[in-house]
Design an enzyme around this catalytic site. Structure first.
Site, PDB file in Angstrom:
ATOM      1  N   CYS A   2      96.338  15.693 -51.673  1.00  0.00           N
ATOM      2  CA  CYS A   2      97.449  15.565 -50.752  1.00  0.00           C
ATOM      3  C   CYS A   2      98.196  14.265 -51.039  1.00  0.00           C
ATOM      4  O   CYS A   2      97.600  13.278 -51.456  1.00  0.00           O
ATOM      5  CB  CYS A   2      97.058  15.557 -49.272  1.00  0.00           C
ATOM      6  SG  CYS A   2      96.144  16.996 -48.754  1.00  0.00           S
ATOM      7  N   ARG A  27      99.562  15.940 -56.467  1.00  0.00           N
ATOM      8  CA  ARG A  27      98.374  15.759 -55.631  1.00  0.00           C
ATOM      9  C   ARG A  27      98.031  16.995 -54.820  1.00  0.00           C
ATOM     10  O   ARG A  27      97.039  17.005 -54.085  1.00  0.00           O
ATOM     11  CB  ARG A  27      98.584  14.578 -54.684  1.00  0.00           C
ATOM     12  CG  ARG A  27      98.863  13.273 -55.399  1.00  0.00           C
ATOM     13  CD  ARG A  27      99.181  12.188 -54.419  1.00  0.00           C
ATOM     14  NE  ARG A  27      97.984  11.730 -53.750  1.00  0.00           N
ATOM     15  CZ  ARG A  27      97.237  10.724 -54.165  1.00  0.00           C
ATOM     16  NH1 ARG A  27      97.566  10.058 -55.236  1.00  0.00           N
ATOM     17  NH2 ARG A  27      96.168  10.370 -53.508  1.00  0.00           N
ATOM     18  N   TRP A  74      97.007  19.727 -50.383  1.00  0.00           N
ATOM     19  CA  TRP A  74      95.976  20.481 -51.089  1.00  0.00           C
ATOM     20  C   TRP A  74      94.949  20.795 -50.011  1.00  0.00           C
ATOM     21  O   TRP A  74      94.275  19.897 -49.490  1.00  0.00           O
ATOM     22  CB  TRP A  74      95.362  19.646 -52.209  1.00  0.00           C
ATOM     23  CG  TRP A  74      94.414  20.445 -53.045  1.00  0.00           C
ATOM     24  CD1 TRP A  74      94.735  21.246 -54.092  1.00  0.00           C
ATOM     25  CD2 TRP A  74      92.992  20.519 -52.896  1.00  0.00           C
ATOM     26  NE1 TRP A  74      93.595  21.826 -54.609  1.00  0.00           N
ATOM     27  CE2 TRP A  74      92.512  21.395 -53.896  1.00  0.00           C
ATOM     28  CE3 TRP A  74      92.065  19.943 -52.032  1.00  0.00           C
ATOM     29  CZ2 TRP A  74      91.161  21.705 -54.050  1.00  0.00           C
ATOM     30  CZ3 TRP A  74      90.720  20.250 -52.180  1.00  0.00           C
ATOM     31  CH2 TRP A  74      90.284  21.125 -53.180  1.00  0.00           C
ATOM     32  N   ASN A  98      95.940  12.158 -46.039  1.00  0.00           N
ATOM     33  CA  ASN A  98      95.283  12.519 -47.291  1.00  0.00           C
ATOM     34  C   ASN A  98      93.821  12.133 -47.145  1.00  0.00           C
ATOM     35  O   ASN A  98      93.524  10.956 -46.897  1.00  0.00           O
ATOM     36  CB  ASN A  98      95.937  11.741 -48.445  1.00  0.00           C
ATOM     37  CG  ASN A  98      95.095  11.758 -49.709  1.00  0.00           C
ATOM     38  OD1 ASN A  98      94.402  12.734 -49.977  1.00  0.00           O
ATOM     39  ND2 ASN A  98      95.158  10.693 -50.477  1.00  0.00           N
ATOM     40  N   GLY A  99      92.914  13.122 -47.287  1.00  0.00           N
ATOM     41  CA  GLY A  99      91.484  12.815 -47.171  1.00  0.00           C
ATOM     42  C   GLY A  99      90.793  13.837 -46.289  1.00  0.00           C
ATOM     43  O   GLY A  99      91.318  14.929 -46.047  1.00  0.00           O
ATOM     44  N   GLU A 477      85.976  20.843 -73.566  1.00  0.00           N
ATOM     45  CA  GLU A 477      87.329  20.488 -73.126  1.00  0.00           C
ATOM     46  C   GLU A 477      88.298  21.652 -73.398  1.00  0.00           C
ATOM     47  O   GLU A 477      89.152  21.959 -72.557  1.00  0.00           O
ATOM     48  CB  GLU A 477      87.766  19.201 -73.838  1.00  0.00           C
ATOM     49  CG  GLU A 477      89.233  18.816 -73.719  1.00  0.00           C
ATOM     50  CD  GLU A 477      89.712  18.536 -72.306  1.00  0.00           C
ATOM     51  OE1 GLU A 477      88.908  18.581 -71.364  1.00  0.00           O
ATOM     52  OE2 GLU A 477      90.927  18.303 -72.138  1.00  0.00           O
ATOM     53  N   LYS A 481      90.469  23.511 -70.524  1.00  0.00           N
ATOM     54  CA  LYS A 481      91.939  23.615 -70.583  1.00  0.00           C
ATOM     55  C   LYS A 481      92.360  25.071 -70.417  1.00  0.00           C
ATOM     56  O   LYS A 481      93.260  25.384 -69.645  1.00  0.00           O
ATOM     57  CB  LYS A 481      92.491  23.119 -71.930  1.00  0.00           C
ATOM     58  CG  LYS A 481      92.548  21.655 -72.174  1.00  0.00           C
ATOM     59  CD  LYS A 481      93.613  20.901 -71.429  1.00  0.00           C
ATOM     60  CE  LYS A 481      93.070  20.402 -70.126  1.00  0.00           C
ATOM     61  NZ  LYS A 481      92.365  19.168 -70.137  1.00  0.00           N
ATOM     62  N   GLU A 484      91.697  26.460 -66.805  1.00  0.00           N
ATOM     63  CA  GLU A 484      92.444  25.897 -65.664  1.00  0.00           C
ATOM     64  C   GLU A 484      93.915  26.296 -65.655  1.00  0.00           C
ATOM     65  O   GLU A 484      94.504  26.417 -64.593  1.00  0.00           O
ATOM     66  CB  GLU A 484      92.256  24.389 -65.527  1.00  0.00           C
ATOM     67  CG  GLU A 484      92.956  23.516 -66.507  1.00  0.00           C
ATOM     68  CD  GLU A 484      92.708  22.033 -66.239  1.00  0.00           C
ATOM     69  OE1 GLU A 484      92.550  21.623 -65.092  1.00  0.00           O
ATOM     70  OE2 GLU A 484      92.683  21.272 -67.222  1.00  0.00           O
ATOM     71  N   HIS A 500      70.333  31.164 -78.346  1.00  0.00           N
ATOM     72  CA  HIS A 500      69.372  31.024 -77.246  1.00  0.00           C
ATOM     73  C   HIS A 500      69.854  31.752 -75.993  1.00  0.00           C
ATOM     74  O   HIS A 500      69.396  31.463 -74.891  1.00  0.00           O
ATOM     75  CB  HIS A 500      69.122  29.545 -76.958  1.00  0.00           C
ATOM     76  CG  HIS A 500      68.505  28.832 -78.118  1.00  0.00           C
ATOM     77  ND1 HIS A 500      67.183  28.990 -78.471  1.00  0.00           N
ATOM     78  CD2 HIS A 500      69.042  28.023 -79.061  1.00  0.00           C
ATOM     79  CE1 HIS A 500      66.927  28.268 -79.565  1.00  0.00           C
ATOM     80  NE2 HIS A 500      68.057  27.678 -79.938  1.00  0.00           N
ATOM     81  N   LYS A 600      96.246  17.287 -59.281  1.00  0.00           N
ATOM     82  CA  LYS A 600      96.081  16.319 -60.367  1.00  0.00           C
ATOM     83  C   LYS A 600      95.063  15.243 -60.009  1.00  0.00           C
ATOM     84  O   LYS A 600      94.288  14.819 -60.848  1.00  0.00           O
ATOM     85  CB  LYS A 600      97.444  15.682 -60.656  1.00  0.00           C
ATOM     86  CG  LYS A 600      97.442  14.663 -61.765  1.00  0.00           C
ATOM     87  CD  LYS A 600      97.402  15.344 -63.100  1.00  0.00           C
ATOM     88  CE  LYS A 600      97.357  14.360 -64.255  1.00  0.00           C
ATOM     89  NZ  LYS A 600      96.768  14.980 -65.443  1.00  0.00           N
TER      90      LYS A 600
HETATM   91  O1  M6R Z   1      91.884  11.350 -62.693  1.00  0.00           O
HETATM   92  P1  M6R Z   1      90.569  11.690 -63.319  1.00  0.00           P
HETATM   93  O2  M6R Z   1      90.569  11.484 -64.809  1.00  0.00           O
HETATM   94  O3  M6R Z   1      89.419  10.980 -62.681  1.00  0.00           O
HETATM   95  O4  M6R Z   1      90.378  13.230 -63.074  1.00  0.00           O
HETATM   96  C1  M6R Z   1      89.201  13.877 -63.455  1.00  0.00           C
HETATM   97  C2  M6R Z   1      89.379  15.367 -63.412  1.00  0.00           C
HETATM   98  O5  M6R Z   1      89.746  15.795 -62.135  1.00  0.00           O
HETATM   99  C3  M6R Z   1      90.449  15.851 -64.406  1.00  0.00           C
HETATM  100  O6  M6R Z   1      90.164  15.443 -65.703  1.00  0.00           O
HETATM  101  C4  M6R Z   1      90.554  17.386 -64.377  1.00  0.00           C
HETATM  102  O7  M6R Z   1      89.384  17.947 -64.874  1.00  0.00           O
HETATM  103  C5  M6R Z   1      91.777  17.857 -65.151  1.00  0.00           C
HETATM  104  N1  M6R Z   1      92.461  18.854 -64.394  1.00  0.00           N
HETATM  105  C6  M6R Z   1      91.442  18.447 -66.475  1.00  0.00           C
HETATM  106  O8  M6R Z   1      92.558  18.887 -67.161  1.00  0.00           O
END
Ligand code: M6R
Length: 605
Positions: A2, A27, A74, A98-99, A477, A481, A484, A500, A600
């Site tokens: 948020c 956010r 959010w 926010n929180g 990674e 990507k 998400e 395995h 984000k």
């Molecule tokens: O701001 P941060 O690097 O601490 O965020 C960590 C994760 O939330 C962030 O890397 C998230 O996994 C991304 N959406 C990946 O693309």
């Protein structure tokens, strides 16, 4: 998560609030809303979904007023409906938050005894109800807000606006970031400086537990005990707050394309000739017995990669953990340990909590951050900026390669300090690193081939990623990507783990993306690839030209990359992984920059 904003302006504030919310949409974007006080009366507009829906609403139902607050959500408590959208209101107060208020059920029960019932499913409304209750009992606005703040448990950044008060916002911060912006005859509050950038570059960051009484004349800040405190006002660099797409269709595309430039700049910030210069107070690696690396998501995968570097190059034992696990496991953190936290935003709640757990236990707290003014940076003994510039796309791209860059430089510095790397070897490796932005450009030039492979991959329901050694974290990674932003189910395995269990998943409908530069482990990965193809699996091989040639026939798709020193391969191979996800998302028509259910900056646990 948020984003919140508040403006005490000279002019109508609705457009300023909306502009700030646009910059905070990273956010969360489940709903958005603003409230103003005009002619002494509070009023609000709220809309479900992206900010554009609120903008449409404001065209038909404008909101006047020179004092206001705004929110982009959010959802945590309660579905993303208009009723649950902020600002919340009770009696003569409106609030944005926010929180998470952890004791909202107890507070609700207490308010119920006074005959007060909530209208929403949110924790935040309880805060408004509590303040309203204190206002009704006769307390003036500042005292009512301050008394309510003392009752709240959990994490919050809050901004309150009151009926009849056109020159007052009360703002508070505990666990979630909050900045106060100084204008001339105007004042602002916001979740970060980026939100306030069009209005001011003069920022005061509230510290943990602080709250502020903001009027157009300035801000009076108090600590948690209620004692007045001075917090420094800083100038925020505007180049850190530019958030335009620069002609690209998506922020993610722009951020992928920026990588050659930002990497070169980041190298320039750390290298003086062949000397790796750390910001003060630096780090003496001769005294380090063990490194603990902690992060979430993509930053966690950067840490997993760094483990290979620190162990191989510097022979330092490294533990890597996911912050949300680390913080509750109460792991022993002994003397001789340096705890290193990696975070793009520097505000991730779990990473911050893990950092606080280590403070006082580890010898040193270091962090690798993009947002240099973030809480994680401020609470570290040594904060190492990655110099990636503002990253807006929810899927982290340039921040990942810039995190890897700083972690590699640290590992090289550690290797040198511990007598594990001779000057000539270091010089040769740094020369390769300086050449990497050029290789990044060459990798970006493969965009056509990658887009073609991505289109085919986008038809799959499930995708596997395989990698060995340093390519294993990169496979993780790549899978993150893809899932998400394209919503395709993707998993990653260390190639050697395939037989395995996961090999049972292989059939012709499951593309297997193999990330394998021709390094010391290449032949082993090729064998794993053959095992996949022998079972009808479709392999997409990302390797260098000779690797692709040596892998033989039967490959479904191949993406050739330039030759690269195997120690640097994780940085280069990140680019095709990002582009694959990007083009698969485009093919599926998903929202690349703001994928569903995500935000984000994850400021709640
Ligand atoms: O701001 P941060 O690097 O601490 O965020 C960590 C994760 O939330 C962030 O890397 C998230 O996994 C991304 N959406 C990946 O693309």
């Amino acid at each position: 998560m948020c984003g919140i904003v508040g403006v005490l302006g000279k002019h109508e504030v609705a457009p300023m609030l909306v502009e700030a919310l646009k910059r905070l949409e990273y956010r969360g974007y489940d709903s958005a809303g603003i409230a103003t006080v005009n002619g002494g009366k509070l009023d609000r507009r709220r809309a479900v979904g992206k900010l554009v829906n609120l903008q449409d609403l404001l065209v038909h139902q404008p909101l006047a007023g020179k004092a206001g607050i705004g929110h982009t959500r959010w959802a945590t408590h309660g579905a993303p409906t208009e009723r649950n959208a902020h600002p919340h209101r009770a009696g003569k107060v409106s609030v944005v938050h926010n929180g998470i208020i952890e004791n909202f059920r107890e507070l609700r029960a207490e308010l119920a005894e006074c005959g007060l019932a909530p209208e929403t499913e949110t924790d935040t409304e309880t805060v408004a109800m509590l303040v309203s209750h204190y206002l009704e009992s006769g307390l003036p606005p500042v005292e009512a807000a301050s008394k309510a703040l003392g009752r709240l448990e959990g994490a919050f950044a809050l901004a309150f606006l009151f009926d009849g008060e056109e020159d007052l916002i009360v703002a508070a911060r505990k666990g979630s970031p909050l900045a106060i912006g100084h204008g001339s005859g105007e004042m602002f509050v916001g979740s970060d400086a980026i939100a306030l950038a069009p209005m001011t570059d003069r920022i005061t960051y509230l510290e943990e537990g602080d709250w502020a009484v903001v009027t157009r004349a300035g801000a009076e800040i108090f600590d948690e005990s209620g004692a007045p405190v001075q917090r420094e006002e800083k100038r925020v660099r505007l180049d850190q707050t530019q958030v335009d797409k620069a002609g690209y269709k998506h922020f993610m595309a722009k951020e992928i394309a920026q990588q050659p430039t930002v990497l070169a700049e980041a190298l320039g910030a750390y290298l003086k000739g062949d000397e790796i210069v750390l910001p003060s107070p630096g780090l003496d690696f001769t005294e380090v017995d063990r490194l603990v690396l902690v992060a979430c998501g993509t930053a966690y995968y950067a840490c997993l990669t760094a483990k290979y570097w620190f162990e191989k190059l510097a022979r330092i034992p490294v533990e890597v953990d996911i912050a949300s696990e680390f913080r509750y496991r109460e792991p022993p953190v002994t003397k001789g340990t340096v705890a290193l936290f990696v975070s793009q935003s520097g505000e991730t709640a779990d990473t911050l909590a893990a950092l606080r757990y280590c403070a006082g236990r580890a010898d040193r707290i270091a962090s690798v951050v993009n947002v240099e003014t973030s809480t994680i940076a401020r609470e570290s003994d040594l904060a190492l900026p990655i110099h990636a510039g503002v990253e807006v796309g929810v899927a982290s791209t340039k921040a990942f390669t810039c995190q890897l860059n700083v972690l590699l430089l640290l590992a090289i510095k550690a290797a040198e300090a511990r007598g594990r790397m001779a000057a000539a070897e270091k010089s040769e490796l740094l020369a390769q690193l300086r050449a990497l932005p050029g290789l990044f450009n060459a990798a970006l030039d493969r965009d056509g081939a990658i887009a073609e492979a991505a289109r085919k991959i986008s038809e799959a329901r499930d995708v596997l990623f395989l990698g060995r050694g340093m390519m294993y974290p990169l496979a993780l990674e790549g899978a993150l990507k893809l899932k998400e932003i394209s919503y395709i189910h993707a998993e990653a395995y260390a190639s050697g783990e395939l037989k395995h269990g996961p090999i049972a998943l292989i059939d012709k409908s499951v593309p297997v993306i193999v990330m394998a530069p021709r390094d010391g482990l290449f032949d082993k990965t090729v064998s794993n690839m053959q095992e996949v193809m022998a079972r009808g699996g479709k392999v997409c091989l990302i390797s260098d030209a000779r690797g692709i040639e040596e892998a033989g026939d039967g490959i479904w798709q191949s993406i050739p990359l330039p030759d690269v020193d195997e120690r640097l391969a994780p940085l280069l191979y990140a680019l095709p992984a990002q582009l694959l996800a990007y083009h698969a998302a485009i093919a599926k028509g998903t929202d690349v920059d703001q994928p569903r259910n995500l935000a984000k900056s994850v400021t709640v646990e």
